[in-house]
Design a protein around this motif. Structure first.
Motif, mmCIF file in Angstrom:
data_model
loop_
_atom_site.group_PDB
_atom_site.id
_atom_site.type_symbol
_atom_site.label_atom_id
_atom_site.label_comp_id
_atom_site.label_asym_id
_atom_site.label_seq_id
_atom_site.Cartn_x
_atom_site.Cartn_y
_atom_site.Cartn_z
ATOM 1 N N GLN A 221 0.838 -1.198 0.000
ATOM 2 C CA GLN A 221 0.000 0.000 0.000
ATOM 3 C C GLN A 221 0.873 1.248 0.000
ATOM 4 O O GLN A 221 0.590 2.231 -0.678
ATOM 5 C CB GLN A 221 -0.927 0.023 1.216
ATOM 6 C CG GLN A 221 -1.724 1.311 1.356
ATOM 7 C CD GLN A 221 -2.621 1.342 2.586
ATOM 8 O OE1 GLN A 221 -2.703 0.368 3.328
ATOM 9 N NE2 GLN A 221 -3.314 2.442 2.798
ATOM 10 N N GLY A 222 1.932 1.196 0.778
ATOM 11 C CA GLY A 222 2.811 2.347 0.914
ATOM 12 C C GLY A 222 3.596 2.678 -0.332
ATOM 13 O O GLY A 222 4.130 3.787 -0.453
ATOM 14 N N ALA A 223 3.683 1.750 -1.303
ATOM 15 C CA ALA A 223 4.368 2.062 -2.548
ATOM 16 C C ALA A 223 3.643 3.173 -3.287
ATOM 17 O O ALA A 223 4.254 4.121 -3.792
ATOM 18 C CB ALA A 223 4.465 0.809 -3.421
ATOM 19 N N SER A 224 2.332 3.078 -3.341
ATOM 20 C CA SER A 224 1.547 4.132 -3.981
ATOM 21 C C SER A 224 1.511 5.397 -3.137
ATOM 22 O O SER A 224 1.488 6.501 -3.677
ATOM 23 C CB SER A 224 0.130 3.632 -4.242
ATOM 24 O OG SER A 224 0.138 2.615 -5.211
ATOM 25 N N ALA A 225 1.491 5.234 -1.815
ATOM 26 C CA ALA A 225 1.543 6.410 -0.952
ATOM 27 C C ALA A 225 2.833 7.188 -1.172
ATOM 28 O O ALA A 225 2.833 8.428 -1.193
ATOM 29 C CB ALA A 225 1.417 5.985 0.513
ATOM 30 N N ALA A 226 3.938 6.464 -1.353
ATOM 31 C CA ALA A 226 5.214 7.134 -1.616
ATOM 32 C C ALA A 226 5.181 7.875 -2.951
ATOM 33 O O ALA A 226 5.692 8.995 -3.073
ATOM 34 C CB ALA A 226 6.353 6.110 -1.612
ATOM 35 N N LEU A 227 4.561 7.266 -3.959
ATOM 36 C CA LEU A 227 4.426 7.939 -5.246
ATOM 37 C C LEU A 227 3.529 9.171 -5.124
ATOM 38 O O LEU A 227 3.783 10.199 -5.758
ATOM 39 C CB LEU A 227 3.868 6.978 -6.290
ATOM 40 C CG LEU A 227 4.819 5.900 -6.791
ATOM 41 C CD1 LEU A 227 4.086 4.940 -7.732
ATOM 42 C CD2 LEU A 227 6.015 6.505 -7.495
ATOM 43 N N GLY A 228 2.477 9.068 -4.319
ATOM 44 C CA GLY A 228 1.614 10.218 -4.118
ATOM 45 C C GLY A 228 2.349 11.379 -3.473
ATOM 46 O O GLY A 228 2.215 12.534 -3.894
ATOM 47 N N LEU A 229 3.153 11.075 -2.446
ATOM 48 C CA LEU A 229 3.951 12.125 -1.816
ATOM 49 C C LEU A 229 4.967 12.686 -2.796
ATOM 50 O O LEU A 229 5.152 13.906 -2.879
ATOM 51 C CB LEU A 229 4.665 11.575 -0.584
ATOM 52 C CG LEU A 229 5.610 12.580 0.098
ATOM 53 C CD1 LEU A 229 4.836 13.736 0.711
ATOM 54 C CD2 LEU A 229 6.485 11.889 1.133
ATOM 55 N N GLY A 230 5.620 11.792 -3.555
ATOM 56 C CA GLY A 230 6.591 12.256 -4.530
ATOM 57 C C GLY A 230 5.978 13.198 -5.536
ATOM 58 O O GLY A 230 6.568 14.228 -5.892
#
Length: 439
Positions: free
Chosen positions: A231-240
């Motif tokens: 789940q956090g992979a997409s969260a990291a992309l969202g923050l990026g």
């Protein structure tokens, strides 16, 4: 008689979740999901097609002044020296080869916005090295899926949650790990797979951490190294993406390194779950959570009976944040055929209406922007929860937008739970901390 596969699933649930959380993979968490019609979105598309952060009053490019304000800080754990950290990480099956310092962790509660843009609070973990450095480089680690409220980085002692931020802190970084909305000490239900709220929660935690560290005489650097698992992979992309688009006057995107995400639900993840390519029990869990969470945000069905077969029409109650992992697992059937009605299968196979619209936004996490910062995508072949095709499609979409991204094969590690998916967090954390140290 219990089969080997059944024993393995139960082992995975009982060992992975000593606090009994369901680490159903963020395979299904590649979501940039818009709030329901009529709600004020946390993100909106501007005239250039970019994603602009909005505050609660809908003013693009301007955040409410209270966002990121620190509400409270609580000391949690101190691993006083390298030996203590090494022992902790090795006990959790994490690589301890980059440990340089002891580590202290804190729970930060801070002000942010909810999935509809209204004021709320959230919590997260801050892990810092025990050294005298007056300036620390920030790493954000976004965790994989959880359903029990207490199973969050700042409120759980489970090493699978805390191992990555402690790894980064022990290497000399200041690591923050958001609990996300509705988990840890945050109020309300968790808006699962809502990347906009994961992004605002992450960015506001960085702001709170910067304030907290300033009070201790330490400056938090500008360039954020963003990573996350499942789940956090997409969260990291969202923050990026938010940092790339100038969401904060201080923080900038320094690097991106997501692990084992679900970046293409319509063309990779959902077909793999429906076709039986992924583990059936986890596919059931992800599908149930997906439909329940999307219905809360987007009203995709009128009654649960339209989607879920008896006796699972009350399945939403399992995902209210009060039920622990084994309870949820035991409350779900073993196959999608036992969970879904024909209408439920049809909606997944051929999304329409609000569901189709939400999935289209969900699957945009790897398109429409081209980060200039160093960027790698990590995966493990044969992942039984996040179809590898997700990562391939993500790489292809960035390439189509002009950004060539290296796709890193981590190999396979089954030491933690017996599953490839969880092993990719162990392998990815070890590889990423070494890469970050070279930047």
């Amino acid at each position: 008689m219990t089969s080997h596969s059944d024993r393995q699933v139960r082992f995975r649930w009982s060992r992975l979740h000593r606090a009994s959380f369901l680490a159903v993979s963020g395979a299904t968490a590649a979501a940039l999901i818009a709030p329901p019609i009529g709600a004020v979105p946390a993100f909106a598309t501007d005239h250039r097609g970019r994603w602009a952060v909005q505050d609660h009053d809908g003013t693009a490019g301007h955040r409410a002044p209270w966002r990121g304000d620190l509400v409270s800080s609580t000391p949690l754990t101190t691993l006083a020296d390298r030996a203590d950290v090494e022992a902790f990480l090795r006990a959790q099956s994490f690589d301890a080869g980059t440990v340089r310092y002891g580590v202290s962790t804190f729970r930060l509660v801070y002000r942010t916005v909810d999935a509809h843009g209204a004021p709320t609070t959230a919590s997260g973990l801050l892990a810092i090295p025990e050294n005298d450095n007056g300036r620390l480089r920030p790493v954000l680690f976004a965790h994989g899926t959880q359903i029990f409220k207490g199973d969050a980085p700042s409120t759980s002692s489970d090493g699978f949650l805390t191992g990555p931020p402690i790894t980064f802190a022990a290497a000399g970084f200041a690591a923050v790990a958001p609990d996300y909305l509705g988990l840890g000490e945050g109020p309300g239900p968790h808006p699962w797979m809502d990347v906009p709220s994961e992004t605002t929660a992450s960015l506001d935690l960085l702001r709170a951490a910067r304030s907290f560290l300033a009070g201790r005489g330490t400056q938090l650097g500008r360039d954020v190294l963003a990573t996350g698992f499942s789940q956090g992979a997409s969260a990291a992309l969202g923050l990026g993406r938010a940092l790339h688009d100038g969401a904060d006057p201080w923080f900038r995107l320094g690097a991106l390194a997501p692990i084992s995400g679900g970046y293409d639900f319509q063309n990779a993840q959902i077909p793999a779950m429906l076709d039986g390519e992924l583990h059936p029990k986890f596919s059931v869990a992800y599908t149930a959570y997906l439909l329940v969470a999307y219905n809360r945000l987007h009203h995709i069905y009128d009654t649960p009976a339209a989607m879920f077969q008896p006796p699972y029409v009350d399945v939403a109650e399992l995902f209210d944040g009060t039920h622990q992992g084994l309870e949820v697992l035991n409350g779900l059937p073993d196959t999608l055929a036992d969970l879904l009605t024909p209408q439920g299968f049809a909606l997944l196979a051929h999304p329409t209406g609000a569901f189709a619209q939400a999935l289209t936004v969900l699957d945009s996490v790897c398109s429409g922007w081209a980060p200039a910062a160093p960027f790698r995508l990590y995966y493990s072949p044969g992942d039984e929860q996040a179809a590898n095709l997700n990562s391939i499609h993500c790489q292809e979409r960035f390439a189509a937008g002009g950004r060539r991204v290296r796709l890193v094969d981590l190999g396979v590690n089954r030491d933690y739970s017996g599953f490839v998916h969880e092993g990719s967090e162990l392998l990815g954390t070890a590889a990423i901390v070494r890469w970050f140290l070279t930047l």
